[in-house]
Design an enzyme around this catalytic site. Structure first.
Site, mmCIF file in Angstrom:
data_model
loop_
_atom_site.group_PDB
_atom_site.id
_atom_site.type_symbol
_atom_site.label_atom_id
_atom_site.label_comp_id
_atom_site.label_asym_id
_atom_site.label_seq_id
_atom_site.Cartn_x
_atom_site.Cartn_y
_atom_site.Cartn_z
ATOM 1 N N ASP A 23 15.961 28.783 45.466
ATOM 2 C CA ASP A 23 15.841 29.870 44.488
ATOM 3 C C ASP A 23 14.497 30.587 44.639
ATOM 4 O OD1 ASP A 23 16.664 31.484 42.416
ATOM 5 O OD2 ASP A 23 16.203 30.029 40.839
ATOM 6 N N TRP A 28 10.232 36.574 45.403
ATOM 7 C CA TRP A 28 9.344 36.609 46.576
ATOM 8 C C TRP A 28 9.271 38.042 47.117
ATOM 9 C CZ3 TRP A 28 9.467 38.092 51.614
ATOM 10 C CH2 TRP A 28 8.470 37.574 52.471
ATOM 11 N N HIS A 40 16.093 37.326 50.770
ATOM 12 C CA HIS A 40 17.149 36.460 51.327
ATOM 13 C C HIS A 40 16.941 36.293 52.834
ATOM 14 C CE1 HIS A 40 18.964 36.626 47.464
ATOM 15 N NE2 HIS A 40 19.466 37.839 47.574
ATOM 16 N N SER A 68 26.516 30.978 44.390
ATOM 17 C CA SER A 68 27.232 30.333 43.285
ATOM 18 C C SER A 68 28.410 31.187 42.844
ATOM 19 C CB SER A 68 26.283 30.093 42.103
ATOM 20 O OG SER A 68 26.062 31.300 41.394
ATOM 21 N N THR A 69 29.338 30.563 42.116
ATOM 22 C CA THR A 69 30.492 31.315 41.598
ATOM 23 C C THR A 69 30.023 32.405 40.626
ATOM 24 O OG1 THR A 69 30.748 29.486 40.016
ATOM 25 C CG2 THR A 69 32.247 29.521 41.879
ATOM 26 N N ASN A 71 27.218 34.172 41.211
ATOM 27 C CA ASN A 71 26.458 35.187 41.943
ATOM 28 C C ASN A 71 27.262 36.460 42.245
ATOM 29 O OD1 ASN A 71 24.482 32.728 43.781
ATOM 30 N ND2 ASN A 71 23.904 33.896 41.963
ATOM 31 N N TRP A 72 28.592 36.399 42.043
ATOM 32 C CA TRP A 72 29.409 37.613 42.186
ATOM 33 C C TRP A 72 28.990 38.674 41.177
ATOM 34 C CZ3 TRP A 72 32.076 37.896 46.491
ATOM 35 C CH2 TRP A 72 32.606 36.730 47.053
ATOM 36 N N ARG A 74 26.145 39.800 40.615
ATOM 37 C CA ARG A 74 25.014 40.622 41.077
ATOM 38 C C ARG A 74 25.526 41.982 41.555
ATOM 39 N NH1 ARG A 74 20.526 36.585 43.638
ATOM 40 N NH2 ARG A 74 20.640 35.071 41.939
ATOM 41 N N THR A 200 20.327 23.425 36.359
ATOM 42 C CA THR A 200 21.202 23.107 37.489
ATOM 43 C C THR A 200 21.937 24.351 37.993
ATOM 44 O OG1 THR A 200 23.184 22.661 36.201
ATOM 45 C CG2 THR A 200 21.655 20.833 36.484
ATOM 46 N N GLU A 212 17.747 12.252 40.988
ATOM 47 C CA GLU A 212 16.405 12.637 40.549
ATOM 48 C C GLU A 212 16.254 14.125 40.838
ATOM 49 O OE1 GLU A 212 14.172 10.769 38.977
ATOM 50 O OE2 GLU A 212 15.576 9.082 39.038
HETATM 51 C C1 IPE Z 1 21.382 29.382 41.730
HETATM 52 O O1 IPE Z 1 20.382 30.322 41.596
HETATM 53 C C2 IPE Z 1 22.303 29.739 42.866
HETATM 54 C C3 IPE Z 1 21.729 29.659 44.212
HETATM 55 C C4 IPE Z 1 20.525 29.279 44.497
HETATM 56 C C5 IPE Z 1 22.634 30.009 45.274
HETATM 57 P P1 IPE Z 1 20.529 31.570 40.602
HETATM 58 O O2 IPE Z 1 19.299 32.368 40.765
HETATM 59 O O3 IPE Z 1 21.822 32.246 40.834
HETATM 60 O O4 IPE Z 1 20.588 30.863 39.175
HETATM 61 P P2 IPE Z 1 20.133 31.392 37.741
HETATM 62 O O5 IPE Z 1 20.830 32.695 37.521
HETATM 63 O O6 IPE Z 1 18.643 31.563 37.784
HETATM 64 O O7 IPE Z 1 20.533 30.317 36.792
HETATM 65 C C1 IPE Z 2 18.263 32.507 45.447
HETATM 66 O O1 IPE Z 2 17.293 33.474 45.177
HETATM 67 C C2 IPE Z 2 19.309 32.997 46.416
HETATM 68 C C3 IPE Z 2 20.628 33.230 45.813
HETATM 69 C C4 IPE Z 2 20.970 32.985 44.570
HETATM 70 C C5 IPE Z 2 21.661 33.762 46.688
HETATM 71 P P1 IPE Z 2 17.510 34.551 44.055
HETATM 72 O O2 IPE Z 2 18.202 35.723 44.644
HETATM 73 O O3 IPE Z 2 18.175 33.949 42.875
HETATM 74 O O4 IPE Z 2 16.005 34.945 43.691
HETATM 75 P P2 IPE Z 2 15.392 35.131 42.248
HETATM 76 O O5 IPE Z 2 15.727 33.924 41.439
HETATM 77 O O6 IPE Z 2 16.010 36.378 41.684
HETATM 78 O O7 IPE Z 2 13.928 35.272 42.480
HETATM 79 MG MG MG Z 3 17.499 32.969 41.257
#
Ligand code: IPE
Ligand code: IPE
Ligand code: MG
Length: 255
Positions: A23, A28, A40, A68-69, A71-72, A74, A200, A212
């Site tokens: 994450d 970054w 990414h 993640s399920t 992340n769609w 976004r 999580t 852990e």
């Molecule tokens: C969890 O990170 C999913 C991945 C790292 C692929 P997210 O950035 O999507 O989770 P939230 O939204 O902060 O909980």
């Molecule tokens: C994790 O980084 C990668 C994915 C969830 C695909 P993020 O894209 O969630 O980055 P932040 O949390 O917005 O910084």
């Molecule tokens: Mg994130």
């Protein structure tokens, strides 16, 4: 990035399975005035440095959360970037992973119609190419959600019930485990989450019941094999109890 791990870690107490919630890519990039997607892209060298570190330490299973399920949700540009990025990454890296003896597995709903066909094909061919490798198994949790995984397990258990292959009274934890996406995958001893978030986000809900957790503020593109070793060293200092109890004062006075 160092070629070998330089951090002090007990090499005789390495967890067999490490899960990583990678994450912080977006933050970054934003901190550098870049688009989130560039974060990414910069996560890829971090991931492959970690793969080399995991191999050096003798980790047997490395599971990384790549999509993640949820992340769609976004924006469309970021989602389609991530899909194409996964296609390109598999093309760029499949031979390297194969040469390293890494078996590649995907866990999650790869057959979801929102996943581009080209990516589904690449996933299946990377899995096939590396199927007989034994040095380490790398699991890409992609279009993965812990809740959906449990729902899918319930559906399959229900199908067994309806087929008369199982009676309700026979259902136990092992039955559920046998119906998860990767029944042969051991539970992770350690789950790492980067970027300072302490949740999580639907990663390995069943499997990580007694894992852990190590949370590090490092953003994923800045993570590397030494950071991995630092997280493992922190894990090695933990006292895993699994619900049991040790009353040292009592044992001492009784003894
Ligand atoms: C969890 O990170 C999913 C991945 C790292 C692929 P997210 O950035 O999507 O989770 P939230 O939204 O902060 O909980
Ligand atoms: C994790 O980084 C990668 C994915 C969830 C695909 P993020 O894209 O969630 O980055 P932040 O949390 O917005 O910084
Ligand atoms: Mg994130």
């Amino acid at each position: 990035m160092a070629d070998r791990i330089t951090v002090d870690v007990d090499r005789d107490a390495i967890p067999a399975h490490v899960g990583i919630i990678m994450d912080g890519n977006g933050r970054w990039a934003n901190a550098r005035g870049l688009h989130r997607t560039q974060g990414h892209a910069r996560g890829e060298p971090a991931l492959f440095d970690v793969v080399h570190g995991a191999l050096e330490l003798g980790i047997e299973w490395l599971t990384v959360y790549t999509f993640s399920t949820e992340n769609w949700d976004r924006d469309e540009y970021e989602v389609s970037f991530l899909m194409q990025f996964n296609v390109d990454l598999l093309e760029r890296r499949k031979d390297e992973l194969n040469d390293l003896g890494v078996r590649v597995l995907f866990m999650g709903d790869v057959d979801d119609e929102r996943v581009p066909q080209e990516l589904r094909d690449r996933i299946r061919s990377a899995e096939e190419l590396t199927a007989d490798n034994t040095t380490m198994t790398m699991v890409f949790a992609f279009n993965y959600g812990g809740r959906v995984e449990i729902v899918d397990a319930i559906k399959r258990v229900a199908a067994d019930l309806l087929a008369g292959e199982l009676r309700p009274g026979e259902i136990d934890e092992q039955t559920v485990m046998d119906h998860l996406y990767l029944p042969d995958m051991p539970d992770p001893e350690l789950v790492i989450r980067t970027s300072g978030e302490q949740r999580t986000s639907n990663f390995l809900l069943w499997e990580a019941a007694y894992s852990e957790y190590v949370f590090t503020p490092v953003l994923w593109p800045d993570f590397d094999r030494d950071e991995l070793a630092r997280c493992i060293a922190e894990y090695q200092g933990r006292d895993r109890r699994f619900g049991g109890a040790v009353d040292e004062s009592f044992t001492e006075s009784a003894g």
